[in-house]
Design an enzyme around this catalytic site. Structure first.
Site, PDB file in Angstrom:
ATOM      1  N   GLU A  89       0.818  -1.226   0.000  1.00  0.00           N
ATOM      2  CA  GLU A  89       0.000   0.000   0.000  1.00  0.00           C
ATOM      3  C   GLU A  89       0.849   1.273   0.000  1.00  0.00           C
ATOM      4  O   GLU A  89       0.429   2.274  -0.593  1.00  0.00           O
ATOM      5  CB  GLU A  89      -0.956   0.010   1.200  1.00  0.00           C
ATOM      6  CG  GLU A  89      -0.249  -0.164   2.532  1.00  0.00           C
ATOM      7  CD  GLU A  89      -1.062   0.353   3.727  1.00  0.00           C
ATOM      8  OE1 GLU A  89      -0.851  -0.171   4.818  1.00  0.00           O
ATOM      9  OE2 GLU A  89      -1.870   1.276   3.566  1.00  0.00           O
ATOM     10  N   ILE A 112       4.160  -9.448   2.067  1.00  0.00           N
ATOM     11  CA  ILE A 112       3.880 -10.707   2.769  1.00  0.00           C
ATOM     12  C   ILE A 112       2.563 -10.602   3.538  1.00  0.00           C
ATOM     13  O   ILE A 112       1.970 -11.609   3.875  1.00  0.00           O
ATOM     14  CB  ILE A 112       5.012 -11.121   3.738  1.00  0.00           C
ATOM     15  CG1 ILE A 112       5.180 -10.114   4.885  1.00  0.00           C
ATOM     16  CG2 ILE A 112       6.320 -11.353   3.009  1.00  0.00           C
ATOM     17  CD1 ILE A 112       5.976 -10.662   6.062  1.00  0.00           C
ATOM     18  N   ASP A 113       2.117  -9.357   3.801  1.00  0.00           N
ATOM     19  CA  ASP A 113       0.938  -9.172   4.655  1.00  0.00           C
ATOM     20  C   ASP A 113      -0.376  -9.540   3.946  1.00  0.00           C
ATOM     21  O   ASP A 113      -1.400  -9.742   4.608  1.00  0.00           O
ATOM     22  CB  ASP A 113       0.836  -7.714   5.123  1.00  0.00           C
ATOM     23  CG  ASP A 113       2.073  -7.266   5.888  1.00  0.00           C
ATOM     24  OD1 ASP A 113       2.795  -8.134   6.399  1.00  0.00           O
ATOM     25  OD2 ASP A 113       2.311  -6.048   5.958  1.00  0.00           O
ATOM     26  N   GLY A 156       2.408  -9.287   9.735  1.00  0.00           N
ATOM     27  CA  GLY A 156       1.128  -9.053   9.056  1.00  0.00           C
ATOM     28  C   GLY A 156       0.593  -7.654   9.252  1.00  0.00           C
ATOM     29  O   GLY A 156      -0.444  -7.300   8.720  1.00  0.00           O
ATOM     30  N   GLU A 208       1.291  -9.919  15.006  1.00  0.00           N
ATOM     31  CA  GLU A 208       1.985  -8.804  15.683  1.00  0.00           C
ATOM     32  C   GLU A 208       1.054  -7.623  15.962  1.00  0.00           C
ATOM     33  O   GLU A 208       1.300  -6.837  16.882  1.00  0.00           O
ATOM     34  CB  GLU A 208       3.174  -8.330  14.836  1.00  0.00           C
ATOM     35  CG  GLU A 208       2.751  -7.807  13.459  1.00  0.00           C
ATOM     36  CD  GLU A 208       3.908  -7.319  12.600  1.00  0.00           C
ATOM     37  OE1 GLU A 208       5.057  -7.376  13.046  1.00  0.00           O
ATOM     38  OE2 GLU A 208       3.643  -6.884  11.463  1.00  0.00           O
ATOM     39  N   HIS A 264      11.652 -11.231  10.867  1.00  0.00           N
ATOM     40  CA  HIS A 264      12.078 -11.165   9.462  1.00  0.00           C
ATOM     41  C   HIS A 264      12.452 -12.519   8.872  1.00  0.00           C
ATOM     42  O   HIS A 264      12.699 -12.602   7.666  1.00  0.00           O
ATOM     43  CB  HIS A 264      13.221 -10.160   9.320  1.00  0.00           C
ATOM     44  CG  HIS A 264      12.779  -8.759   9.635  1.00  0.00           C
ATOM     45  ND1 HIS A 264      12.775  -8.265  10.907  1.00  0.00           N
ATOM     46  CD2 HIS A 264      12.260  -7.790   8.842  1.00  0.00           C
ATOM     47  CE1 HIS A 264      12.296  -7.024  10.901  1.00  0.00           C
ATOM     48  NE2 HIS A 264      11.974  -6.720   9.656  1.00  0.00           N
TER      49      HIS A 264
HETATM   50  O1  F6P Z   1       4.746  -4.974   5.540  1.00  0.00           O
HETATM   51  C1  F6P Z   1       5.595  -6.059   5.652  1.00  0.00           C
HETATM   52  C2  F6P Z   1       6.152  -6.176   7.033  1.00  0.00           C
HETATM   53  O2  F6P Z   1       6.980  -7.309   7.071  1.00  0.00           O
HETATM   54  C3  F6P Z   1       5.110  -6.206   8.167  1.00  0.00           C
HETATM   55  O3  F6P Z   1       4.531  -7.483   8.310  1.00  0.00           O
HETATM   56  C4  F6P Z   1       5.961  -5.777   9.331  1.00  0.00           C
HETATM   57  O4  F6P Z   1       5.182  -5.179  10.354  1.00  0.00           O
HETATM   58  C5  F6P Z   1       6.876  -4.769   8.727  1.00  0.00           C
HETATM   59  O5  F6P Z   1       6.952  -5.057   7.342  1.00  0.00           O
HETATM   60  C6  F6P Z   1       8.269  -4.799   9.302  1.00  0.00           C
HETATM   61  O6  F6P Z   1       8.973  -3.734   8.787  1.00  0.00           O
HETATM   62  P1  F6P Z   1      10.540  -3.536   8.942  1.00  0.00           P
HETATM   63  O7  F6P Z   1      11.216  -4.528   8.058  1.00  0.00           O
HETATM   64  O8  F6P Z   1      10.755  -2.138   8.488  1.00  0.00           O
HETATM   65  O9  F6P Z   1      10.864  -3.780  10.377  1.00  0.00           O
END
Ligand code: F6P
Length: 334
Positions: A89, A112-113, A156, A208, A264
């Protein structure tokens, strides 16, 4: 990402003899005019490798004065006829606003969400679900051997897709998603009932972004997980609800509880075959959309077919979890 980059490059070059540039680190590369030429050689052997050869960043050209204008200038300077933006988005929200400024943009849904509207699936989701499911299967070994409750926190953001799919696939005792605030005491009752029924181990999958329903638990969870960190699009950094929940479960039930936060790990490694195929189909159709002049459109999956939908519709509101899945899961969990 690499699968879709490869599909775009090979299709565009072989079918249309296009020249391609890849901007490095997402919108940052487009702002700073940093790109690399993309051809068959650069795309060799990248299909099975996760991540992106171009790098990425959470950069919002509309987040600071003159950012969008810099992107437009970069595109002009490089004689770019059209841009294919790949992301969720945020990335596609930028593409949509650039399209409103006259930039010829086509979008490809990646996160991935799986929380992007107008497409049944985004690529990346299947891989994340498979990783989370594998993790749950492995966590079950310790849960069963030690008669423990293991809380598995998955990503997510504010959508429970990964939690619901991996929780169902992994046979979780409880699946907690952001769309439905949970009641800690009901979770504990469910776990006690399982023990009373002879099942001395349980996996609890928590997204999360899941939160307890309003009340003291909601406040306590908020305090335990609060962080000031936000990204360029204003999203708070999530994570930590699993630790809080495991502590509460242990306190209230007396069952030994542990947490695993997958983090991650869910975004790493080799993509599933399904994701590679979906990414390839999206990439091929995005090139066709560019050549049809279908700007401001995003390729999407509907009823198994690849279609085109306005990017504006896809980014208007996030796609939250299909509650039928929760209904199905509720009959099986506990
Ligand atoms: O939008 C994908 C995502 O992996 C979410 O699930 C997660 O909250 C966020 O990105 C984590 O972001 P970053 O890699 O910046 O910590």
């Amino acid at each position: 990402m690499n699968a879709v980059i490869r599909a775009v490059v090979l299709t565009a070059r072989r079918r249309h003899r296009d020249e391609l540039l890849g901007f490095l680190d997402g919108w940052r590369g487009a702002i700073d005019d940093v790109s690399v030429p993309l051809d068959e050689v650069r795309c060799r052997d990248i299909l099975a490798i996760g991540g992106t050869i171009l790098g990425t960043s959470r950069t919002n050209p509309f987040g600071f004065e003159g950012g969008a204008e810099k992107v437009v200038k970069t595109l002009e300077r490089n004689d770019v006829d059209a841009i294919i933006a790949i992301g969720g988005e945020d990335t596609l929200g930028v593409a949509n606003r650039l399209a409103e400024l006259g930039v010829r943009a086509v979008g490809i849904p990646k996160t991935i969400d799986n929380d992007l509207s107008e497409t049944e699936f985004t690529f990346g989701f299947d891989t994340a679900v498979q990783i989370a499911t594998d993790a749950i299967d492995r966590l079950r070994t310790t849960a069963e051997s030690h008669h423990r409750v293991i809380v598995c926190e998955v990503m997510g953001r504010h959508a429970g897709w990964i939690a619901a799919y991996s929780g169902i696939a992994g046979g979780a005792a409880e699946i907690l998603v952001p769309e439905i605030p949970f009641d800690v005491d009901s979770v504990c009752t469910g776990l006690r009932d399982r023990h009373a029924g002879g099942q001395f181990s349980s996996i609890v999958v928590v997204s999360e972004g899941a939160i307890p329903a309003v009340g003291p638990d909601a406040e306590a969870a908020r305090r335990a997980t609060a962080t000031d960190a936000v990204d360029a699009f204003g999203h708070a950094r999530l994570g930590g609800i699993g630790d809080w929940l495991a502590r509460e479960i242990e306190l209230r039930t007396g069952f030994e509880a542990r947490t695993t936060i997958l983090g991650h790990v869910q975004r790493g490694g080799s993509p599933t075959a399904r994701d590679r195929v979906l990414a390839t189909r999206f990439g091929s159709e995005a090139v066709a959309a560019v050549h049809d002049g279908a700007f401001g459109m995003m390729v999407a999956l509907r009823d198994g077919q690849i279609v085109r939908v306005p990017i504006a519709d896809a980014v208007r509101t996030p796609k939250t979890l299909d509650l039928d899945l929760v209904e199905i899961a509720s009959a099986l969990t506990g």
